[in-house]
Structures are given as C-alpha cells and as structure tokens.
Design a protein around this motif. Sequence first.
Motif, short mmCIF file in Angstrom:
data_model
loop_
_atom_site.label_atom_id
_atom_site.label_comp_id
_atom_site.label_asym_id
_atom_site.label_seq_id
_atom_site.Cartn_x
_atom_site.Cartn_y
_atom_site.Cartn_z
N ASP A 321 70.60 -4.83 7.67
CA ASP A 321 71.31 -5.18 8.91
C ASP A 321 70.31 -5.47 10.03
O ASP A 321 70.51 -6.42 10.83
CB ASP A 321 72.24 -4.04 9.33
CG ASP A 321 73.47 -3.92 8.45
OD1 ASP A 321 73.76 -4.87 7.69
OD2 ASP A 321 74.14 -2.87 8.51
N GLY A 322 69.26 -4.68 10.10
CA GLY A 322 68.23 -4.91 11.11
C GLY A 322 67.54 -6.24 10.91
O GLY A 322 67.26 -6.97 11.88
N ALA A 323 67.25 -6.59 9.66
CA ALA A 323 66.61 -7.87 9.37
C ALA A 323 67.49 -9.03 9.81
O ALA A 323 67.02 -10.01 10.40
CB ALA A 323 66.29 -7.98 7.88
N ARG A 324 68.78 -8.94 9.54
CA ARG A 324 69.68 -10.02 9.96
C ARG A 324 69.73 -10.14 11.48
O ARG A 324 69.72 -11.25 12.03
CB ARG A 324 71.09 -9.76 9.40
CG ARG A 324 71.16 -9.91 7.87
CD ARG A 324 72.57 -9.69 7.38
NE ARG A 324 72.67 -9.84 5.92
CZ ARG A 324 73.24 -8.95 5.11
NH1 ARG A 324 73.77 -7.84 5.62
NH2 ARG A 324 73.29 -9.17 3.81
N ASP A 414 63.84 -3.70 14.79
CA ASP A 414 64.79 -3.75 13.68
C ASP A 414 64.40 -4.71 12.57
O ASP A 414 65.13 -4.85 11.59
CB ASP A 414 66.20 -4.09 14.19
CG ASP A 414 66.23 -5.32 15.09
OD1 ASP A 414 65.18 -5.96 15.27
OD2 ASP A 414 67.32 -5.64 15.61
N GLY A 415 63.27 -5.39 12.69
CA GLY A 415 62.89 -6.28 11.61
C GLY A 415 61.65 -7.10 11.91
O GLY A 415 61.24 -7.24 13.07
N ALA A 485 60.00 -4.01 6.82
CA ALA A 485 61.03 -3.75 7.83
C ALA A 485 60.34 -3.13 9.03
O ALA A 485 60.09 -1.93 9.07
CB ALA A 485 62.10 -2.82 7.27
N PHE A 486 60.03 -3.96 10.05
CA PHE A 486 59.17 -3.56 11.16
C PHE A 486 57.90 -2.92 10.62
O PHE A 486 57.48 -1.84 11.01
CB PHE A 486 59.89 -2.64 12.14
CG PHE A 486 59.12 -2.35 13.40
CD1 PHE A 486 58.39 -3.35 14.04
CD2 PHE A 486 59.12 -1.09 13.97
CE1 PHE A 486 57.68 -3.09 15.20
CE2 PHE A 486 58.40 -0.82 15.14
CZ PHE A 486 57.69 -1.82 15.75
N ILE A 509 62.84 -8.34 0.46
CA ILE A 509 62.73 -9.51 1.33
C ILE A 509 61.42 -10.21 1.01
O ILE A 509 60.37 -9.56 0.89
CB ILE A 509 62.78 -9.10 2.82
CG1 ILE A 509 64.15 -8.50 3.15
CG2 ILE A 509 62.52 -10.31 3.71
CD1 ILE A 509 64.27 -7.98 4.57
N LEU A 510 61.50 -11.52 0.83
CA LEU A 510 60.32 -12.32 0.52
C LEU A 510 60.33 -13.59 1.36
O LEU A 510 61.35 -13.99 1.91
CB LEU A 510 60.28 -12.71 -0.97
CG LEU A 510 60.32 -11.60 -1.99
CD1 LEU A 510 61.71 -11.49 -2.60
CD2 LEU A 510 59.28 -11.81 -3.09
N SER A 511 59.18 -14.24 1.41
CA SER A 511 59.12 -15.57 2.01
C SER A 511 59.32 -16.62 0.93
O SER A 511 59.09 -16.37 -0.25
CB SER A 511 57.78 -15.79 2.73
OG SER A 511 56.71 -15.84 1.79
#
Length: 609
Positions: A321-324, A414-415, A485-486, A509-511
């Motif tokens: 949620d923080g990433a979004r 948050d991200g 995440a941060f 999470i990846l690029s």
Amino acid sequence: MSRRRFQTFDDPGHREGGARLGALRDALRGAGLDGFVVPRADEHQSEYVPANAERLAWLTGFTGSAGTAIVLLDAAALVVDGRYTLQAPEQVDTAHITPVALAETTVEAWISGHLSAGALLGYDPWLHTAEGVGRLEKAAAKAGATIRAVEANPVDAVWPDRPAAPAGPVVLHPEALAGEPVAGKLARIRAVLETAACDALVVSDPHNLAWAFNLRGADIAHTPLALGYAILPREGRPALFLTSQDIAPDLRDALAGLADIHPRAAFAAALAGLTTGRIRLETATAAVALKGRIEAAGASVDLGPDPIAAMKAAKNAAEIDGARAAHHRDGLAVARFLAWVDARPAGSLTEIAAVEALEDFRDRGGELRDVSFPTISGSGPNGAIVHYRVTRGTDRTVRDGELFLIDSGAQYADGTTDITRTLAVGTPSEEMRDRYTRVLKGHLAIARAVFPQGTTGAQIDAFARQPLWQAGLEFDHGTGHGVGAFLSVHEGPQRIAKTGHVALVPGMILSNEPGYYRAGAYGIRIENLILVETRAIAGAERPMLGFETLTLAPYDPRLIDTGLLDAGEIAWIDAYHARVRAALSPGLEPATRAWLDDVTRPLGAAKER
C-alpha cells in the motif's frame, strides 16, 4: 527555491592517478607487498557506501557503484562491468590505470596474468567475502604468488583528507508502514535458524538490520541506513552494534524489551564471546574478517543466505500500500516535470537544470525524504553512458534532434521509487524511433508476462531482449533489480537478469528497464517498477504469477513506431495511459492536465499529432 538539495554536481574525476598511485605503491613497498586489491566496497559489501569508504573513487577518479582496482608496483587496472565501460575511461587517468571490461577479463584473470611468481598481493579482509578471497587465492596461486590479509588498509594511510565515519541519527520506522512488529520478525528469523540448526545469525547487511528491527538511519547518501551489525541468537536477546549512538528515544523504547543496543566498538568483544555453536554468516555480505574472528573465538561458521533477505524482499500488505501511495505521489511530480520539459524553448534546458527541476517538483509534492540515487540526466551522447552522472564539467544543453534520458527516483517514508523516461527533443530520427520501440516492446513483454510459480528472473530476462536481438542489438546490463520499501533502490536477492536465479514470489518489487545505447550518439532506457502478484487463470494447472505496474508516467508517443507493435501491445499501452490519466489528472493543474490528456491519447489518435 531555498532548501537543502540532495544532489551535487562537483567534478569527481581527479586525473591525479599517477601521484596517488605512487603514494600507495610507496606504502605497499613499506609493508612488503607487491600489490593490493581496491574494491568499491565497505565492510558490509554494500553497493552504496559512506564517504570514508570511497577508496576506489579517491584513488582512481572512478565514481561508479561497482568496480575493482588491482594496483601492482608496475601496473594498475580498473575492472568494470558493462554499465561503466564508457564511463571508466572518461574518469580515470588512463596513462597510469588501464580500464578493463569485466566481460572480457575478470579481476581474477587479470591478477593471474599480471602477478609475478613469488609476489605477495594484499587485501583488506573487511572489504572481501570469504568466497571472494577464495577466488583471489586461486588467481594468485595460478601465477605462483600468494595473498595476505592486511588489517590496516594502505589506501587509508595515504588518503590525507579522508572523511570521518558517518554517525547519523537512527530512527524508528513506524509499524504502520513496516507492516509487522519487530517481535514477529524476530520469531520468523529464529524459526529459520532452528530449521537450519544454527545457534545464531550475525546480521552484516545494514538493509537487513533496518528491516528486522524497524529502524532507519542516515549514514549513506540516498539510502536510509544505519551502519552496524547485529548478533541474533536462536534463544536470548539480540544485540545491535550501531556506528551511531544518536538513537531516537522512541526506537530505544520500542526495542527495550526485545534487544540490546551497543556502540559499534563493542562488536569485536561480542564476536570474541562466540566461543561455541554454529553461527550463520551471509555469503554475499559478510566480510571474511568476521569469519576469521568467529572461528578464532571457537564457534563454527555456517556460510549461507541471511533469511532476512528473502523476508524483506516479499513486501507485506502495508508495504505494498505504501509503494502504491509513493508511486502516485511520484507520478504527479514526474508528470509536472515532463510537461515542464516539453514547454521549454529549444536549447534552453541543461542536464543539471533538469535534475534540479525534477527534485523541486518532487519536493513540492510533500513527503520527500531524499532522492533514491543521483539522477542520471543524459542528453545526446551522455545518454549512452548507462550510469552517467552529470557534473559541472560535463553538463551540456539538450539540443534539438537529440534524445534525453532521465533516470531518477525518490525516497518517501512509505516507499522507494525509480523511473526512467527517454524523451524526444524536436523531431527524432527513424533510427531513434525504431530503437525506442524495440526497447518498449521488450519492456512490455516483461510487464505483460505471465509465468508459473517458481520462475526466476533469469528465465524471463530474454523476453526484454528479443525485440533488440531480432535487429542484432543488445544491452549490457540486467533488465531489472529489486527495490526496497523505504530502503535501497537496488535490493536483492530478486532480479531480472541473466544472473537472476532466485524465484520470483508475490510481493517482490522489481524494476523493468531494458535499454539500448549507441556510443557517442544517444541512449534509450524505459523503466517502470513492477510488483509480483498472483494471477488467476481459468483452467490453469499450476499457480501462476504476473506483474502489476506501479509506476505512473506516460511514454513519449513521438518515439513510438506503431508499425512495430502488435494489437496486444498497442492495447496495453492505451490501457496503461488511460490508467495514468485517470490516476493523476485529478491532482494536476489545468495546464499539466491538458498536456497529460494529449500525450496519453490512444496511439491511433497520436498519429494525428
């Protein structure tokens, strides 16, 4: 705007290779050494290191995030990977240091080919892993030479203005953002130690330290890390050994019932107290010095993965949620920046001005803690340097008919974000449009991929390369890296690359960033961050996964050759652009909203531009 900036543009290249190498060689002779290995590393084997650990940059002028110098009394080489084959010759004094491409010659091959029989090669045991030292030992033996650990690094002895060790404040990362209390994390880690029959874990990676104890620091530029170690026993209280003693009271309170906090200076005595048992050390980040001290104390060392790394890689619901939220905030800033660039008169934008403007747009959006890495702002030929870092000496004006590549990211509580867009300035050539579209096709192949559980990044890396391979083209870097995440913008163990052998799992999470680089002319890279998620497929015979794209920013329609795209690719781009428009438009000013509406029109309509 009057505020502290997160980036500087000083010229790092020294062109003083001869003098500094000479001083180091004098120190080596005094120590009875015939050579010394200088990696780009600190005692945690981190990619991003504090200023006092930038030995490679001080000695050679090379500022890339990866590289190794081997300095002999009569020769010196700098070995770099494909990201830096153009950058290294520009920064080092090639009259005294020979840049070497890793793809052609490894560090070990160079050593075995240049070290004389009977020679003694030194290394700092805090800057190499046990596995790395094993490779050095074999390379030296092949030449009939030997290696020796040197406790006092000779580079430090000849570096007169070496910065002091960092000691920034260490703060609590709120549980609402972390998504899990420290007690729960420790219980999970101990369960893995139990299964592995290990009595304790020495946490040598500050990223893992930050995640396990819900803390963040300020010891590294652009990455919120507190440098230090932890000893986490299977039974009993963990002990943290932090470089800084500026510990926020709420963090002390949160850890009071769970762990003890000590100064970094107490770590040696704690290692000496490990007189029995089996101690897990992470293969990738634990310095060989740790292994030696633990074994000298009487305990046995179990080299293997730190279980925290895999736990940290799979984000929980709060982190997702923080990433979004972070990507939505970042998307607004990037949209404002891209509209601003498009409105600039031809010849009025410089690379540095673009970096400063993008940082300002992010800052105005609120919540910006830092950039996540120094922005890569490359116009024309500078864009072909994969990890180009603009300085006042290299800054150039973005010119009509060129491509402009800007790769940037932000740290929010948050991200962490990371995005690359390549922009046309004026009218692009047909070759530019062809290459851009092939990169875009590879980018879409990753974004649209569906794959069975257990698939690794190495298995899908070729998806991004196939459209380029069909034209006889390639790029010399991985397609994707993990993102924290941060935490670090480059996080393992997950990656999409030829070397990405870790299975992708939901929550990672990846690029997604394939590219193409024509030396001396231009560079192209397109990057979004993606989240591994489960995919429900009717009739599927096994669990399947796919990606959610987190990044919200348009592609440049001027560079897209729709004749190279199939119907599915066009539909995906149009749907993505519609999603970007719907998500960002309500938060944008009328002029920027109008710009976004224009650039995100369906690709069929874009032909009418």
